[in-house]
Design a protein around this motif. Sequence first.
Motif, PDB file in Angstrom:
ATOM      1  N   LYS A   1       0.742  -1.107  -0.018  1.00  0.00           N
ATOM      2  CA  LYS A   1       0.275  -0.027  -0.079  1.00  0.00           C
ATOM      3  C   LYS A   1       0.876   1.271   0.091  1.00  0.00           C
ATOM      4  CE  LYS A   1      -4.295  -1.720   1.960  1.00  0.00           C
ATOM      5  NZ  LYS A   1      -5.050  -1.761   3.167  1.00  0.00           N
ATOM      6  N   GLN A  41       2.428   1.777  -3.450  1.00  0.00           N
ATOM      7  CA  GLN A  41       1.269   2.226  -4.232  1.00  0.00           C
ATOM      8  C   GLN A  41       1.113   3.843  -4.112  1.00  0.00           C
ATOM      9  OE1 GLN A  41      -0.232   0.841  -7.216  1.00  0.00           O
ATOM     10  NE2 GLN A  41      -0.820   2.586  -7.298  1.00  0.00           N
ATOM     11  N   ALA A  42       0.980   4.084  -3.107  1.00  0.00           N
ATOM     12  CA  ALA A  42       0.900   5.484  -2.632  1.00  0.00           C
ATOM     13  C   ALA A  42       1.971   6.206  -2.941  1.00  0.00           C
ATOM     14  CB  ALA A  42       0.522   5.542  -0.871  1.00  0.00           C
ATOM     15  N   ARG A  43       3.326   5.785  -2.888  1.00  0.00           N
ATOM     16  CA  ARG A  43       4.492   6.571  -3.446  1.00  0.00           C
ATOM     17  C   ARG A  43       4.246   6.639  -4.856  1.00  0.00           C
ATOM     18  NH1 ARG A  43      10.265   4.466  -1.406  1.00  0.00           N
ATOM     19  NH2 ARG A  43      10.266   5.258   0.615  1.00  0.00           N
ATOM     20  N   ALA A  44       3.949   5.697  -5.407  1.00  0.00           N
ATOM     21  CA  ALA A  44       3.824   5.821  -7.116  1.00  0.00           C
ATOM     22  C   ALA A  44       2.726   6.668  -7.525  1.00  0.00           C
ATOM     23  CB  ALA A  44       3.560   4.599  -7.804  1.00  0.00           C
ATOM     24  N   ASP A  45       1.751   6.642  -6.814  1.00  0.00           N
ATOM     25  CA  ASP A  45       0.530   7.625  -6.967  1.00  0.00           C
ATOM     26  C   ASP A  45       0.960   9.055  -6.642  1.00  0.00           C
ATOM     27  OD1 ASP A  45      -1.102   5.635  -7.573  1.00  0.00           O
ATOM     28  OD2 ASP A  45      -2.218   5.634  -5.800  1.00  0.00           O
ATOM     29  N   TYR A  46       1.415   9.574  -5.681  1.00  0.00           N
ATOM     30  CA  TYR A  46       2.157  10.880  -5.290  1.00  0.00           C
ATOM     31  C   TYR A  46       3.279  11.330  -6.278  1.00  0.00           C
ATOM     32  CZ  TYR A  46       3.864  14.611  -2.618  1.00  0.00           C
ATOM     33  OH  TYR A  46       4.241  15.947  -2.112  1.00  0.00           O
ATOM     34  N   SER A 105       3.029   9.983  -9.419  1.00  0.00           N
ATOM     35  CA  SER A 105       2.321  10.488 -10.941  1.00  0.00           C
ATOM     36  C   SER A 105       1.875  11.894 -10.519  1.00  0.00           C
ATOM     37  CB  SER A 105       1.379   9.553 -10.941  1.00  0.00           C
ATOM     38  OG  SER A 105       1.935   8.258 -11.273  1.00  0.00           O
ATOM     39  N   ALA A 106       1.379  12.067  -9.311  1.00  0.00           N
ATOM     40  CA  ALA A 106       0.759  13.582  -9.222  1.00  0.00           C
ATOM     41  C   ALA A 106       1.954  14.609  -9.089  1.00  0.00           C
ATOM     42  CB  ALA A 106       0.260  13.589  -7.686  1.00  0.00           C
TER      43      ALA A 106
END
Length: 173
Positions: free
Chosen positions: A65, A68-73, A75-76
Amino acid sequence: MSHGGARRAGARAAVTNTSTPSRSAQYFAVVVIMDLIGDIAAIRIPLPQHGDVTPEELYTEAREKAEQARADYASALEVPHDDLREDPQLIAPGNARAAREAADREIRHLLAHGRDFHGGRPYKLQPLARAGGMTPSGIRTAYGPSETETVARGIGRTPDSRRARPPVTPEPS
């Protein structure tokens, strides 16, 4: 041609080459930005270590998790950089500041709720102060009528009339 002339001609060639970056320079710039964004994401969202998660059998799920949160951040952070040429190193502290301000606002709302929405038994100042990282006297000034009104709208109730602060009346113009 003198040595000075050769140097100046070489300098002009170097200037010409830097005005239109080569593919390798462009690739290098992308790699540097991606490393920067990855570093910022790692700072913002640290991965859990063994022993941080209990029970231990949930460690793998917690790590996935966080990844995934790192990858999402990341990307943002890439979007404003790619679209607007914003510097991720300057965006990230602004994001952190906004999160801090949101947390401070949430604390003020929770304090208002604890003091003004609990009938005849509002929470005492000392436990609220400890929980909010404040002094008991700081609780009294930490929130005002606007926070109480926001809480009332959010929970669909009016504050206890004995505890609620009167609304601020506008000064005549």
